[in-house]
Design an enzyme around this catalytic site. Sequence first.
Site, PDB file in Angstrom:
ATOM      1  N   ASN A 125       0.858  -1.196   0.000  1.00  0.00           N
ATOM      2  CA  ASN A 125       0.000   0.000   0.000  1.00  0.00           C
ATOM      3  C   ASN A 125       0.888   1.238   0.000  1.00  0.00           C
ATOM      4  O   ASN A 125       2.110   1.136  -0.006  1.00  0.00           O
ATOM      5  CB  ASN A 125      -0.929  -0.026   1.216  1.00  0.00           C
ATOM      6  CG  ASN A 125      -0.146  -0.107   2.508  1.00  0.00           C
ATOM      7  OD1 ASN A 125       0.589   0.795   2.862  1.00  0.00           O
ATOM      8  ND2 ASN A 125      -0.282  -1.233   3.204  1.00  0.00           N
ATOM      9  N   ASP A 156      -4.534  -6.603   5.242  1.00  0.00           N
ATOM     10  CA  ASP A 156      -5.527  -7.480   5.864  1.00  0.00           C
ATOM     11  C   ASP A 156      -5.456  -8.893   5.293  1.00  0.00           C
ATOM     12  O   ASP A 156      -5.873  -9.848   5.933  1.00  0.00           O
ATOM     13  CB  ASP A 156      -6.934  -6.901   5.657  1.00  0.00           C
ATOM     14  CG  ASP A 156      -7.151  -5.676   6.533  1.00  0.00           C
ATOM     15  OD1 ASP A 156      -6.685  -5.694   7.687  1.00  0.00           O
ATOM     16  OD2 ASP A 156      -7.741  -4.682   6.055  1.00  0.00           O
ATOM     17  N   LYS A 202       9.106 -17.043 -10.589  1.00  0.00           N
ATOM     18  CA  LYS A 202       8.340 -15.962 -11.213  1.00  0.00           C
ATOM     19  C   LYS A 202       7.160 -16.559 -11.985  1.00  0.00           C
ATOM     20  O   LYS A 202       7.356 -17.446 -12.810  1.00  0.00           O
ATOM     21  CB  LYS A 202       9.248 -15.172 -12.159  1.00  0.00           C
ATOM     22  CG  LYS A 202       8.554 -14.004 -12.793  1.00  0.00           C
ATOM     23  CD  LYS A 202       9.444 -13.286 -13.785  1.00  0.00           C
ATOM     24  CE  LYS A 202       8.609 -12.270 -14.547  1.00  0.00           C
ATOM     25  NZ  LYS A 202       9.206 -11.882 -15.798  1.00  0.00           N
ATOM     26  N   PHE A 237      -4.028   3.149  14.915  1.00  0.00           N
ATOM     27  CA  PHE A 237      -4.406   4.184  13.956  1.00  0.00           C
ATOM     28  C   PHE A 237      -5.606   3.652  13.189  1.00  0.00           C
ATOM     29  O   PHE A 237      -5.832   2.439  13.138  1.00  0.00           O
ATOM     30  CB  PHE A 237      -3.245   4.489  12.998  1.00  0.00           C
ATOM     31  CG  PHE A 237      -2.405   5.649  13.455  1.00  0.00           C
ATOM     32  CD1 PHE A 237      -1.525   5.499  14.511  1.00  0.00           C
ATOM     33  CD2 PHE A 237      -2.495   6.888  12.828  1.00  0.00           C
ATOM     34  CE1 PHE A 237      -0.754   6.565  14.945  1.00  0.00           C
ATOM     35  CE2 PHE A 237      -1.721   7.964  13.252  1.00  0.00           C
ATOM     36  CZ  PHE A 237      -0.851   7.803  14.317  1.00  0.00           C
ATOM     37  N   LYS A 240     -14.339   0.828  15.313  1.00  0.00           N
ATOM     38  CA  LYS A 240     -13.051   0.119  15.309  1.00  0.00           C
ATOM     39  C   LYS A 240     -12.431   0.064  16.698  1.00  0.00           C
ATOM     40  O   LYS A 240     -11.875  -0.952  17.100  1.00  0.00           O
ATOM     41  CB  LYS A 240     -12.096   0.804  14.326  1.00  0.00           C
ATOM     42  CG  LYS A 240     -11.201  -0.165  13.582  1.00  0.00           C
ATOM     43  CD  LYS A 240     -10.413   0.519  12.483  1.00  0.00           C
ATOM     44  CE  LYS A 240     -10.883   0.143  11.103  1.00  0.00           C
ATOM     45  NZ  LYS A 240     -10.126   0.781  10.037  1.00  0.00           N
ATOM     46  N   LYS A 298     -11.424  -3.473  18.288  1.00  0.00           N
ATOM     47  CA  LYS A 298     -10.015  -3.836  18.495  1.00  0.00           C
ATOM     48  C   LYS A 298      -9.664  -3.864  19.981  1.00  0.00           C
ATOM     49  O   LYS A 298      -8.768  -4.567  20.390  1.00  0.00           O
ATOM     50  CB  LYS A 298      -9.102  -2.838  17.777  1.00  0.00           C
ATOM     51  CG  LYS A 298      -9.387  -2.717  16.277  1.00  0.00           C
ATOM     52  CD  LYS A 298      -8.253  -3.240  15.446  1.00  0.00           C
ATOM     53  CE  LYS A 298      -8.507  -2.988  13.970  1.00  0.00           C
ATOM     54  NZ  LYS A 298      -7.541  -3.634  13.091  1.00  0.00           N
TER      55      LYS A 298
HETATM   56  O1  PMT Z   1       2.998   6.056   6.449  1.00  0.00           O
HETATM   57  P1  PMT Z   1       2.426   7.384   6.012  1.00  0.00           P
HETATM   58  O2  PMT Z   1       2.559   7.615   4.511  1.00  0.00           O
HETATM   59  O3  PMT Z   1       2.977   8.519   6.840  1.00  0.00           O
HETATM   60  O4  PMT Z   1       0.865   7.361   6.271  1.00  0.00           O
HETATM   61  C1  PMT Z   1       0.383   7.258   7.579  1.00  0.00           C
HETATM   62  C2  PMT Z   1      -0.829   6.313   7.676  1.00  0.00           C
HETATM   63  C3  PMT Z   1      -1.998   6.876   6.890  1.00  0.00           C
HETATM   64  C4  PMT Z   1      -0.457   4.918   7.136  1.00  0.00           C
HETATM   65  C5  PMT Z   1      -1.150   6.197   9.216  1.00  0.00           C
HETATM   66  O5  PMT Z   1      -1.483   7.462   9.703  1.00  0.00           O
HETATM   67  C6  PMT Z   1      -2.292   5.218   9.459  1.00  0.00           C
HETATM   68  O6  PMT Z   1      -3.457   5.535   9.360  1.00  0.00           O
HETATM   69  N1  PMT Z   1      -1.931   3.943   9.829  1.00  0.00           N
HETATM   70  C7  PMT Z   1      -2.892   2.845   9.999  1.00  0.00           C
HETATM   71  C8  PMT Z   1      -3.250   2.260   8.668  1.00  0.00           C
HETATM   72  C9  PMT Z   1      -4.208   1.097   8.802  1.00  0.00           C
HETATM   73  O7  PMT Z   1      -3.825  -0.017   8.552  1.00  0.00           O
HETATM   74  O8  PMT Z   1      -5.384   1.429   9.248  1.00  0.00           O
HETATM   75  P2  PMT Z   1      -6.628   0.364   9.465  1.00  0.00           P
HETATM   76  O9  PMT Z   1      -7.773   1.226   9.816  1.00  0.00           O
HETATM   77  O10 PMT Z   1      -6.745  -0.536   8.284  1.00  0.00           O
HETATM   78  O11 PMT Z   1      -6.183  -0.496  10.707  1.00  0.00           O
HETATM   79  C10 PMT Z   1      -6.495  -0.124  12.051  1.00  0.00           C
HETATM   80  C11 PMT Z   1      -5.354  -0.479  12.974  1.00  0.00           C
HETATM   81  O12 PMT Z   1      -5.178  -1.894  12.985  1.00  0.00           O
HETATM   82  C12 PMT Z   1      -4.014   0.115  12.602  1.00  0.00           C
HETATM   83  O13 PMT Z   1      -3.377   0.526  13.787  1.00  0.00           O
HETATM   84  C13 PMT Z   1      -3.260  -1.045  11.943  1.00  0.00           C
HETATM   85  O14 PMT Z   1      -1.855  -0.931  12.178  1.00  0.00           O
HETATM   86  C14 PMT Z   1      -3.861  -2.249  12.680  1.00  0.00           C
HETATM   87  N2  PMT Z   1      -3.911  -3.494  11.890  1.00  0.00           N
HETATM   88  C15 PMT Z   1      -4.605  -3.529  10.718  1.00  0.00           C
HETATM   89  C16 PMT Z   1      -4.695  -4.727  10.039  1.00  0.00           C
HETATM   90  C17 PMT Z   1      -4.061  -5.865  10.555  1.00  0.00           C
HETATM   91  N3  PMT Z   1      -4.117  -7.027   9.916  1.00  0.00           N
HETATM   92  N4  PMT Z   1      -3.393  -5.787  11.708  1.00  0.00           N
HETATM   93  C18 PMT Z   1      -3.318  -4.630  12.393  1.00  0.00           C
HETATM   94  O15 PMT Z   1      -2.682  -4.548  13.451  1.00  0.00           O
END
Ligand code: PMT
Length: 389
Positions: free
Chosen positions: A204, A270, A280, A317, A331, A335
């Site tokens: 991403n 995810d 390949k 985040f 969320k 979580k």
């Molecule tokens: O890296 P930059 O370019 O500076 O951009 C910053 C950012 C936009 C990436 C950052 O600010 C941000 O939002 N990070 C979280 C991105 C994310 O995965 O968001 P989510 O809403 O999909 O997930 C929620 C939380 O679960 C996040 O803390 C993520 O780290 C966590 N997660 C998600 C999926 C997963 N399988 N395991 C997780 O732990």
Amino acid sequence: MLSGKTVLVGITGGIAAYKICELIRMYKRANAQVLVVCTPNALNFVTKLTLQNLSKNNVAVDEFEVKDFNPEHISYADRADIMVIAPATANTISKIASGVCDNLLTSIACAFTKPIIIAPAMNCNMWENPVIQENLNKLHCEILEPESGYLACGYEGKGRLCSLDKIFDKTVEILKYKPLNGKKIVITSGGTIEDIDPVRYISNYSSGKMGLALADTAKNFGADVTLITTKDVSRTYNVIKVKSALDMKSTVEKEFDNADCIIMAAAVADYRVKEISSRKMKKTEDDEITLTLVKNPDILKDLCGRKKNSKPLIIGFCAESENLIENAKEKISKKGCDYLIANDISRTDIGFGSDYNEVTILDKNGGMKKLERADKKTIARKIFEEIYG
Ligand code: PMT
């Protein structure tokens, strides 16, 4: 205000060097011990005698001037609590960003493990040069951007050294304000990489900037920092490079027991590819191919489930492209984290890849606080101030 603190002032060869005489007096008035190091060119603008008289210390310029058996650059780096490089020319900024150590000042900067403030001053076209901006972005220092106005070179634009009050206040803030002293903070950042075959992957647009800003700020606030990132980062604190979500999960879990706080700023995939091809994948005659994806573990949720008492504080985040607050509220309860920091990733002026962000901090008790758009370092500082201030 600065009793017991040692400020190392680094002066480079720009016209604003003369202003630093006053800055040294400000530090002295605040009872700081002041050490001064100049590049040879700085002495074209200000004399050693003036600086010596004001700082009440010898002024260092020559790397090979032997006073005792300690290498000069290491001894300066060890003695000072903070280094303030002002004015910082484009030349010195670029050297420090590239690890060039061709004079005493750049050598000290390279060996310096404590906070560094850099206050650039230069012609406005030099300031806007993308190479200089890229070099500034590489520095893990507190950058005090120049101000706009009339420049000594005759141009009008951004390039004037920021106010001495600003440099002084930032010095006091960094030296005095240590809300994370003694805390072990673990931060994840960057987008995870899920291999498809040896040459292709799913990922991403996360640049890792938000996580890095949090890690740099935590370090400045006195924390013992571990940054777990998918990006190449070189810092004086502990940086662990990981690739996939599974790598990230096992690495964060190893840190769990010792952490006071875990911040999941990483954009974790995810899903991952069910079977990674060891060769390949060849193009076929078919117009479509199917990749089977399987769910990755939810690292954040699993960490929260593992928590038995108040430690570690867990901060997630939340990246949303619609209904930000509504989705963030859902969320945080799903979580189970202590705080969730929501950002709108549909906007191009914040979030993914941007140097800026605008966030809303949600807490598990239903509290909410919006932080208006600002550079990611400011956002990082405000997040820690809100949570630990
Ligand atoms: O890296 P930059 O370019 O500076 O951009 C910053 C950012 C936009 C990436 C950052 O600010 C941000 O939002 N990070 C979280 C991105 C994310 O995965 O968001 P989510 O809403 O999909 O997930 C929620 C939380 O679960 C996040 O803390 C993520 O780290 C966590 N997660 C998600 C999926 C997963 N399988 N395991 C997780 O732990």
